[in-house]
Design an enzyme around this catalytic site. Structure first.
Site, PDB file in Angstrom:
ATOM      1  N   ASP A  12      -2.751   4.667 -19.303  1.00  0.00           N
ATOM      2  CA  ASP A  12      -2.155   5.291 -18.105  1.00  0.00           C
ATOM      3  C   ASP A  12      -2.960   5.143 -16.806  1.00  0.00           C
ATOM      4  OD1 ASP A  12      -0.437   6.079 -20.110  1.00  0.00           O
ATOM      5  OD2 ASP A  12      -0.666   8.227 -19.821  1.00  0.00           O
ATOM      6  N   LYS A 109       5.777   5.349 -22.622  1.00  0.00           N
ATOM      7  CA  LYS A 109       5.906   6.593 -23.391  1.00  0.00           C
ATOM      8  C   LYS A 109       6.327   7.718 -22.464  1.00  0.00           C
ATOM      9  CE  LYS A 109       1.033   7.570 -22.787  1.00  0.00           C
ATOM     10  NZ  LYS A 109       1.232   8.707 -21.872  1.00  0.00           N
ATOM     11  N   CYS A 154      -3.952  12.234 -22.426  1.00  0.00           N
ATOM     12  CA  CYS A 154      -3.412  11.051 -23.103  1.00  0.00           C
ATOM     13  C   CYS A 154      -4.446  10.252 -23.874  1.00  0.00           C
ATOM     14  CB  CYS A 154      -2.631  10.199 -22.105  1.00  0.00           C
ATOM     15  SG  CYS A 154      -1.111  11.054 -21.604  1.00  0.00           S
TER      16      CYS A 154
END
Ligand code: VGL
Ligand code: ZN
Length: 200
Positions: A12, A109, A154
């Site tokens: 990310d 995701k 994450c």
């Protein structure tokens, strides 16, 4: 170059998690040059991209709530975030200096409107797979090194799920940055250690 069974997982590294973004992680942009340099050491490079539809159930605005409060979802407690990483918006793009050409695979995701997905392997219900475990295993990849954002969400969830799935997992903390909300960084580090993740 590491062996062909080792992959670098870049979590990310997107505009909304960098300074100026909707859910900015302090110093989130500072890790980009080091991540780019590390890609040369790995046979396989995989990027993840947080990728929410507008009105996602993890957004505080969807519930008329304040950001950074916690709500109860069918799958357990869920932090409510500012709107971030909305599909097709500039905040969802990778940081412009992140080298993306080396990526063998980009896994998105958080696209399921009803379930958040911190982990790159399973959504937050801990049962719905993203498909990444199968991708890695069918390629014969057994060792994973994680870098990216955010350490305590994450990266943490991804690393713990990967260790549970039987991968040998390391996290390069120097190439991660944390949100550190309500003690989340210390809890994440302890949880990763308990799961057998090597913190470097
Ligand atoms: C993340 C909160 C919400 C992350 C993603 O990438 O750590 N955190 N969505
Ligand atoms: Zn998100």
């Amino acid at each position: 170059m590491t062996s062909i069974n080792e992959a670098l997982l870049v979590i990310d590294v997107q505009n909304d998690f960098c300074p100026g973004g909707a859910l900015a992680v302090p110093e989130g942009d500072l890790i980009v040059p080091g991540i780019n340099a590390l890609m040369d050491d790995f046979a396989a490079v995989i990027l993840t991209q947080d990728w929410h539809p507008a009105g996602h159930s993890s957004f505080a605005s969807t519930h008329g709530a304040d950001p950074m409060t916690v709500t109860e979802m069918p799958y357990g407690p869920q932090v409510l975030w500012p709107d971030h990483c909305i599909q097709g918006m500039s905040g969802a793009l990778f940081h412009e200096d992140l080298q993306t050409d080396r990526a063998d695979m980009v896994i998105r995701k958080g696209y399921n409107p009803a379930i958040d997905s911190y982990s790159a392997l399973f959504e937050n219900d801990h049962t719905t797979p993203t498909g990444l475990e199968g991708y890695l295993k069918t390629r014969g990849i057994t060792k994973l090194t994680f870098v990216g954002l955010a350490t305590d969400f994450c990266v943490n969830y991804s690393a713990v799920d990967a260790a549970k799935a039987g991968f040998e997992v390391s996290v390069r903390l120097d190439l991660c940055r944390a949100i550190d909300f309500d003690g989340s960084l210390d809890a994440a580090k302890a949880g990763m250690k308990d799961a057998g993740v090597k913190l470097i």
